[in-house]
Design an enzyme around this catalytic site. Structure first.
Site, mmCIF file in Angstrom:
data_model
loop_
_atom_site.group_PDB
_atom_site.id
_atom_site.type_symbol
_atom_site.label_atom_id
_atom_site.label_comp_id
_atom_site.label_asym_id
_atom_site.label_seq_id
_atom_site.Cartn_x
_atom_site.Cartn_y
_atom_site.Cartn_z
ATOM 1 C CG HIS A 122 -6.311 3.135 -5.443
ATOM 2 N ND1 HIS A 122 -7.098 4.266 -5.455
ATOM 3 C CD2 HIS A 122 -6.120 2.854 -4.130
ATOM 4 C CE1 HIS A 122 -7.372 4.640 -4.217
ATOM 5 N NE2 HIS A 122 -6.785 3.792 -3.394
ATOM 6 C CB SER A 151 -0.417 0.596 -2.226
ATOM 7 O OG SER A 151 -1.385 1.486 -1.702
ATOM 8 C CD GLU A 163 -7.256 6.159 -8.216
ATOM 9 O OE1 GLU A 163 -8.016 5.273 -7.753
ATOM 10 O OE2 GLU A 163 -6.304 6.608 -7.576
ATOM 11 C CG ASP A 170 -1.413 2.359 -5.162
ATOM 12 O OD1 ASP A 170 -1.368 1.434 -6.000
ATOM 13 O OD2 ASP A 170 -2.248 2.410 -4.237
ATOM 14 N NE ARG A 224 -8.689 7.835 -1.052
ATOM 15 C CZ ARG A 224 -8.345 6.684 -0.517
ATOM 16 N NH1 ARG A 224 -7.093 6.261 -0.642
ATOM 17 N NH2 ARG A 224 -9.211 5.954 0.149
#
Length: 320
Positions: free
Chosen positions: A279, A281, A260, A255, A231
Site C-alpha cells: 500500500h 503506490s 492490511e 498494492d 482499495r
C-alpha cells in the site's frame, strides 16, 4: 476570545507552514505527527488537516468547534461520514495528489508482469540464467481503466505513449481525454473480455465493495493481468486467488488488500505471477507540498472568504 485554530496532524516542512501563516497570520497553527502535539487542541480546532484514528471523540463532541476536515489521503471510506454529515462538517480529500506516483506504480506493475521483471529478480537471487518464457510486449494492447479520476486520467495519458487502446469505466460514463471508449460501471462486464490489462483505481464505496468477484475474473482473458491500487475490499480476494491459481487470468499487481497488513499466511506471497507492494503506490517525496499548495491553501482561501472549500469536496451521498 481565543485565536482561531488549525491542527495539521503531519510533520510538514517549514516553508509550507510559512505559506499557511501568510494567509492566516492571526491563527494558532498546530503541526506535527506526534499525538501529544495536537491531542489537547482537537476540541477547539476550527480546521483539522489529517484524520487520525480515534480522534472522533474530541472532534465530534457537542462542544467541538470543527467546521472543516481536510484529509491527508484520497480515500475517505475510513471516516465516520454519517456523523460528519450530521454535524454539517465540510470534508475535502487529498484526491489528485497521487496521480503521478500511482500511475508510475501501475506501469511498473504492467511492465514488470509483461517483461517478467519479477521472474528475473527471483532468478537473479538464485543465480539462475533462464529465459523463463519471455515473449510478451505491452505496445498496442488494450487496457481497461476502472475509475477514470485523476489517477485514471494520468494512466490513460501514459498508455497512449505505448500506443494502447484505452477503455474507461466511470460512474457517469462521461467522455475523457486519452480514453478511446468510455463506459458506465453497469457496463463493466462488457469490456472485461476485451482487456489485456485491467486497472482498478476506484474508491471504496457501497457500490464498489467486491465489484470484482469470480464472475468478473471468469470474463477476463486467460492472458490478462489485473492491477489493483484502489482499495482491497473492491476485490473478493479468495476469488482473485482462485483465478490466479487456476490460470483464469495471467497475473496480478497488487498494492491493496482486503486486510492490511497482508497476512503472512496469504498464498499471494508465494505466487510467481503476482507482484506485491505494501500500500505504498501513492508515496512520493512531493506529497506534503501537493496537499498543502494544491488543495489545502486553495480551500483555505475559499473558507476564509465565506465559501465552501471547493477542491475535492466530498459528496456524502456518493461516499467520495
Amino acid at each position: 476570545m481565543g485565536k482561531r485554530k488549525i491542527v495539521i496532524t503531519q510533520n510538514i516542512e517549514q516553508n509550507l507552514i510559512d505559506q499557511i501563516k501568510e494567509i492566516i497570520p492571526d491563527w494558532n497553527i498546530i503541526t506535527g505527527k506526534d499525538k501529544e502535539i495536537w491531542q489537547n487542541h482537537l476540541s477547539d480546532a476550527e480546521i483539522i488537516a489529517g484524520w487520525k484514528k480515534g480522534i472522533e471523540k474530541e472532534c465530534l463532541a457537542p462542544n467541538s468547534k470543527l467546521k472543516w476536515l481536510q484529509t491527508w489521503s484520497a480515500g475517505v471510506n475510513s471516516l465516520p461520514l454519517e456523523l460528519l454529515e450530521s454535524r454539517n462538517i465540510t470534508v475535502t480529500s487529498a484526491n489528485g495528489v497521487h496521480a503521478y506516483p500511482i500511475s508510475e506504480t501501475i506501469f511498473s506493475f504492467m511492465l514488470g508482469l509483461t517483461r517478467k521483471v519479477h521472474t528475473y529478480l527471483r532468478n537473479q537471487q538464485a543465480r539462475k540464467w533462464d529465459h523463463s518464457g519471455m515473449k510478451l510486449e505491452m505496445h498496442k494492447k488494450t487496457v481497461g481503466i476502472i475509475g477514470v479520476g485523476s489517477i485514471g486520467r494520468e494512466t490513460a495519458k501514459i498508455a497512449k505513449a505505448f500506443g494502447m487502446k484505452v477503455l474507461g469505466v466511470r460512474h457517469s460514463g462521461r467522455q475523457q481525454v486519452f480514453v478511446d471508449e468510455m463506459y458506465t460501471t453497469n457496463q463493466l462486464n462488457e469490456i472485461l473480455p476485451r482487456c489485456d490489462y485491467v486497472v482498478v483505481t476506484l474508491p471504496l464505496t457501497k457500490e464498489t465493495h467486491r465489484l470484482f468477484c469470480s464472475e468478473q475474473f471468469d470474463l477476463m482473458k486467460p492472458t490478462a493481468f489485473f492491477i489493483n491500487i484502489g482499495r482491497g475490499e473492491i476485490v473478493h480476494e479468495e476469488a482473485l486467488i482462485h483465478a490466479l491459481r487456476e490460470g483464469i487470468i495471467a497475473g496480478a499487481g497488487l498494492d491493496v488488500f482486503e486486510r492490511e497488513p497482508l497476512s503472512v499466511d496469504s498464498p499471494l506471497w508465494e505466487m510467481e505471477n503476482v507482484i506485491i507492494t505494501p500500500h505504498t503506490s501513492g508515496s512520493t517525496e512531493h506529497y506534503n507540498q501537493r496537499v498543502i499548495e494544491n488543495i489545502l491553501i486553495p480551500n483555505l482561501l475559499d473558507y476564509l472568504s465565506g465559501k465552501q472549500p471547493s477542491v475535492n469536496l466530498v459528496d456524502f451521498l456518493k461516499g467520495y
